[in-house]
Structures are given as C-alpha cells and as structure tokens.
Design an enzyme around this catalytic site. Sequence first.
Site, PDB file in Angstrom:
ATOM      1  N   GLY A  55      15.598  29.164 -27.680  1.00  0.00           N
ATOM      2  CA  GLY A  55      15.887  28.662 -26.334  1.00  0.00           C
ATOM      3  C   GLY A  55      14.678  27.867 -25.858  1.00  0.00           C
ATOM      4  O   GLY A  55      13.521  28.293 -26.057  1.00  0.00           O
ATOM      5  N   ALA A  56      14.936  26.695 -25.250  1.00  0.00           N
ATOM      6  CA  ALA A  56      13.865  25.746 -24.971  1.00  0.00           C
ATOM      7  C   ALA A  56      12.679  26.335 -24.179  1.00  0.00           C
ATOM      8  O   ALA A  56      11.531  26.272 -24.639  1.00  0.00           O
ATOM      9  CB  ALA A  56      14.453  24.519 -24.281  1.00  0.00           C
ATOM     10  N   ARG A  95       9.843  23.303 -34.411  1.00  0.00           N
ATOM     11  CA  ARG A  95      11.221  22.892 -34.090  1.00  0.00           C
ATOM     12  C   ARG A  95      11.133  21.582 -33.296  1.00  0.00           C
ATOM     13  O   ARG A  95      10.436  21.524 -32.280  1.00  0.00           O
ATOM     14  CB  ARG A  95      11.951  23.976 -33.274  1.00  0.00           C
ATOM     15  CG  ARG A  95      12.184  25.275 -34.048  1.00  0.00           C
ATOM     16  CD  ARG A  95      13.152  26.200 -33.321  1.00  0.00           C
ATOM     17  NE  ARG A  95      14.512  25.702 -33.356  1.00  0.00           N
ATOM     18  CZ  ARG A  95      15.511  26.215 -32.633  1.00  0.00           C
ATOM     19  NH1 ARG A  95      15.286  27.209 -31.799  1.00  0.00           N
ATOM     20  NH2 ARG A  95      16.719  25.720 -32.728  1.00  0.00           N
ATOM     21  N   GLN A 208      25.096  32.079 -30.986  1.00  0.00           N
ATOM     22  CA  GLN A 208      24.283  32.507 -29.832  1.00  0.00           C
ATOM     23  C   GLN A 208      25.143  32.837 -28.620  1.00  0.00           C
ATOM     24  O   GLN A 208      24.738  33.614 -27.767  1.00  0.00           O
ATOM     25  CB  GLN A 208      23.279  31.412 -29.432  1.00  0.00           C
ATOM     26  CG  GLN A 208      22.177  31.166 -30.432  1.00  0.00           C
ATOM     27  CD  GLN A 208      22.490  29.978 -31.312  1.00  0.00           C
ATOM     28  OE1 GLN A 208      23.646  29.786 -31.698  1.00  0.00           O
ATOM     29  NE2 GLN A 208      21.499  29.185 -31.637  1.00  0.00           N
ATOM     30  N   ASP A 249      17.987  21.106 -24.140  1.00  0.00           N
ATOM     31  CA  ASP A 249      16.712  21.216 -24.862  1.00  0.00           C
ATOM     32  C   ASP A 249      15.815  20.014 -24.622  1.00  0.00           C
ATOM     33  O   ASP A 249      14.596  20.110 -24.729  1.00  0.00           O
ATOM     34  CB  ASP A 249      16.966  21.385 -26.356  1.00  0.00           C
ATOM     35  CG  ASP A 249      17.618  22.723 -26.614  1.00  0.00           C
ATOM     36  OD1 ASP A 249      18.857  22.806 -26.503  1.00  0.00           O
ATOM     37  OD2 ASP A 249      16.885  23.686 -26.872  1.00  0.00           O
ATOM     38  N   ASN A 259      21.646  19.235 -26.421  1.00  0.00           N
ATOM     39  CA  ASN A 259      21.867  20.682 -26.325  1.00  0.00           C
ATOM     40  C   ASN A 259      22.521  21.124 -27.633  1.00  0.00           C
ATOM     41  O   ASN A 259      22.844  20.302 -28.502  1.00  0.00           O
ATOM     42  CB  ASN A 259      22.728  21.015 -25.100  1.00  0.00           C
ATOM     43  CG  ASN A 259      22.713  22.502 -24.766  1.00  0.00           C
ATOM     44  OD1 ASN A 259      21.659  23.133 -24.741  1.00  0.00           O
ATOM     45  ND2 ASN A 259      23.877  23.090 -24.539  1.00  0.00           N
ATOM     46  N   LYS A 260      22.727  22.407 -27.776  1.00  0.00           N
ATOM     47  CA  LYS A 260      23.282  22.975 -29.017  1.00  0.00           C
ATOM     48  C   LYS A 260      24.512  22.199 -29.477  1.00  0.00           C
ATOM     49  O   LYS A 260      25.355  21.805 -28.663  1.00  0.00           O
ATOM     50  CB  LYS A 260      23.618  24.448 -28.760  1.00  0.00           C
ATOM     51  CG  LYS A 260      24.156  25.233 -29.912  1.00  0.00           C
ATOM     52  CD  LYS A 260      23.287  25.235 -31.140  1.00  0.00           C
ATOM     53  CE  LYS A 260      21.854  25.634 -30.887  1.00  0.00           C
ATOM     54  NZ  LYS A 260      20.953  25.407 -32.048  1.00  0.00           N
TER      55      LYS A 260
HETATM   56  O1  MRU Z   1      18.771  26.753 -31.238  1.00  0.00           O
HETATM   57  P1  MRU Z   1      18.571  27.461 -29.939  1.00  0.00           P
HETATM   58  O2  MRU Z   1      19.261  28.772 -29.861  1.00  0.00           O
HETATM   59  O3  MRU Z   1      17.096  27.540 -29.568  1.00  0.00           O
HETATM   60  O4  MRU Z   1      19.271  26.500 -28.901  1.00  0.00           O
HETATM   61  C1  MRU Z   1      19.309  26.851 -27.553  1.00  0.00           C
HETATM   62  C2  MRU Z   1      20.111  25.922 -26.730  1.00  0.00           C
HETATM   63  O5  MRU Z   1      20.688  24.957 -27.200  1.00  0.00           O
HETATM   64  C3  MRU Z   1      20.111  26.172 -25.269  1.00  0.00           C
HETATM   65  O6  MRU Z   1      21.312  25.755 -24.692  1.00  0.00           O
HETATM   66  C4  MRU Z   1      18.965  25.359 -24.679  1.00  0.00           C
HETATM   67  O7  MRU Z   1      17.742  25.771 -25.246  1.00  0.00           O
HETATM   68  C5  MRU Z   1      18.866  25.424 -23.240  1.00  0.00           C
HETATM   69  S1  MRU Z   1      18.230  27.002 -22.838  1.00  0.00           S
HETATM   70  C6  MRU Z   1      17.716  27.172 -21.368  1.00  0.00           C
END
Ligand code: MRU
Length: 369
Positions: A55-56, A95, A208, A249, A259-260
């Site tokens: 998560g960012a 990352r 997730q 992100d 985003n994801k």
């Molecule tokens: O790969 P991840 O689980 O780190 O990805 C997380 C996401 O895509 C979240 O939606 C993003 O970090 C926003 S979180 C506040």
Amino acid sequence: MKIGNKHYQTIWIDESDPSVIKVIDQQKLPFFLEIAELRSVEDVYNAIDSMTVRGAPLIGAAAAFGIYLAALEITVNTNPISHLHNAARYLVSCRPTAVNLAWAVDFVMKKLNEGMSAEELAENSLKAALEICDLEKENCRLIGINGLPLIEEISRKKNGDSVNILTHCNAGWLACIDYGTATAPLYLAHDKGIKLHVWVDETRPRNQGARLTAYELGQHGVPYTIIPDNSGGHLMQHGMVDIVIVGSDRTTRKGDSANKTGTYLKALAAHDNNIPFYSAVPSTSIDFSINDGISEVKIEERDPEEVLKTEGLLHGRIEQVRLCPEDARAANYGFDITPARLITGIITEKGICNATEVSIKEMFPDKFN
Ligand code: MRU
C-alpha cells in the site's frame, strides 16, 4: 484502527527496543494476525518486496524507517552519508509505481547532512520517519472528513437506504498507517450511522480485496460482499453501485491515476453507467513532476507465479495451489492507469478537486513551482 478491542497502526517502533520496527505481516492476513520485526535495511527491503508491508503510504513509511535502521548500522569504517545514500537508492528501487516510496525516502534524506554524527543521523531519521507516519495518518483522517459528504448526499437521495460503494484492492488502513484513503469516508459514514454496504473486488492475483479489505471492513463492522473482479460492470448496469471509491499509488499533476490493475476497467464501466468514480489521494501520492500517466508512470511487473498460483488456508496453514497447466506462461502487470477524464473527483486532505491540472493546482498551489 481496532482489531478486536486493541488499537493498531500498521507500523510502529518497539518501545522496549528502539532498534526494532514492528509491522503487521500482511502476507498472513486474514488467517493469522502476526507481527513482523524489521531490524535492518535488508529486512525493510524484503518486507516491501514480499508485500509483508504494502500500500502506497505504508511502503513510504516503512522505507523511511529503513533509512533510520541504516543509520543505526553506521560503524567507524563506514562513510555515514554515502552509506545512507546507498540505502536510499536500494529502498527506492524496491517497487517502482507508488510515488510515496521515493517521496518518503527523499523527505528523510533532506533532513540529514554530512556534518551530523552517527547518533544525530539516527535521531533525525527516526524523527522524520515518525513525522511521515503522523502526516499520513492525518491526511487519511482528513480524506475521511472530506469524502463523507459524498456518501451522506447519496444516502439522503436514497432516503436512508443502504449506499452501495464499490472499491478495488485494499486502500484501507492496512495500506496506510491508519484510517485508509478510500476507506476513511466509509468508516466515518458507518460510525455516523449511515447505512452502507461495500462491494469488495477480490483483486486478483494477490487478492488484497478478498483478504485485506474484507478483513478490515469486518473488524469495523461494515457490511460487505466480495465479488469477482469482473462483476462490477454487471452490478453497475443493474443499479447496484452508487459510487466507486478507490485509492491511488501515483496520481499525476493533471489527475491520471495509477492504482492496482483492474481499476481502469471499473472506471470505464462506471463512466458508461453514469456512476461517480472517486479517487482518494493524499498529496503524498501525487507526483507533481509528471503529466501523463500512461507514458510517464512505470508500471510494476511482478512475478508471473502470482498469476499461475493462488494462496489460501488449508488445514490451518497458508498453502499455494497451481491454477494452470504446468507449462503455462503468465504476465503480471501490477497496476494500470485510470485517465483523468474518467475520474469524477479526487478526494484529498485539502478537499475534493476535479481531476484536472487547474483544479489540482488550485488545491496545492505551492507544489506547482
Ligand atoms: O500492490 P499493493 O497492494 O501495494 O497495491 C496497493 C494499491 O493499489 C492501493 O490501492 C494503493 O496503494 C492505494 S492505498 C492507500
């Protein structure tokens, strides 16, 4: 955020041993609540890489503590500042997509200089990491306050009937330090007694949504239903989604949002069905140096094994099973870009703005120098 009756953050310093950083191990949730201990830069890198922390905002905070742990590693034989610069480069390389990682490392490094002793470097980096945690928590709390009226308005229009919110991945408190970004307005609305229900995209390949968002919402008592990633369009066509709220992100200065993977498809479906699509974004996730998401954001490519296998609880243990033919190949792009034109608004700590350069600039004028 509470788990059971206990308040947790996702990351904190061990009070009895300040050379240890503690984190909730997100690889084990929702099956086991385990706390992992990070004692070195290497530990922090591995925790981010394996998604023990993810998560960012959280990976930014973890990397900031990584610089602190690097400062504790300084010996008489190391050049202190070049040791920290090496650690910074190493952590940022872990990352590529979430801008919070580079932002947080840069924030800490700017507080350090060559004239400082090893003790001062450790002290100042720790102070900066804790400052980042406080800032991210406050950003999320304010995103909750600023996003709440969107849910209140839908609830009013529906005469108090349940507001159906769709979210993708986990942009909750687990992804942040506390509160979450996309989830902060939902928790606040729920706590105010507004009836709501969340459609949780399972979010393949690492699930997730099904694992983490479901866990969080359950702990908070928010009603939710997990759906396969491809169901959102159907639900929208049948009036079963009132609003989409997701995290980000890396959002560009004109509002394109990484985003994801799969977020873009939800935005397209929302657009086609006239459903508001909001991105909840603290300014620490905005990359003010870039314009175009598709050409300028590096999309993380992850291990194809995450696609070829899935993971779950079997006989009390977390196990992986293969889903595909033995010789199958897979591609695993971790994120995608939702173009600004598909985003109804960006919920920030300062308020809600349009996904346009003009509107983002009005909200954050000092970032546009
Ligand atoms: O790969 P991840 O689980 O780190 O990805 C997380 C996401 O895509 C979240 O939606 C993003 O970090 C926003 S979180 C506040």
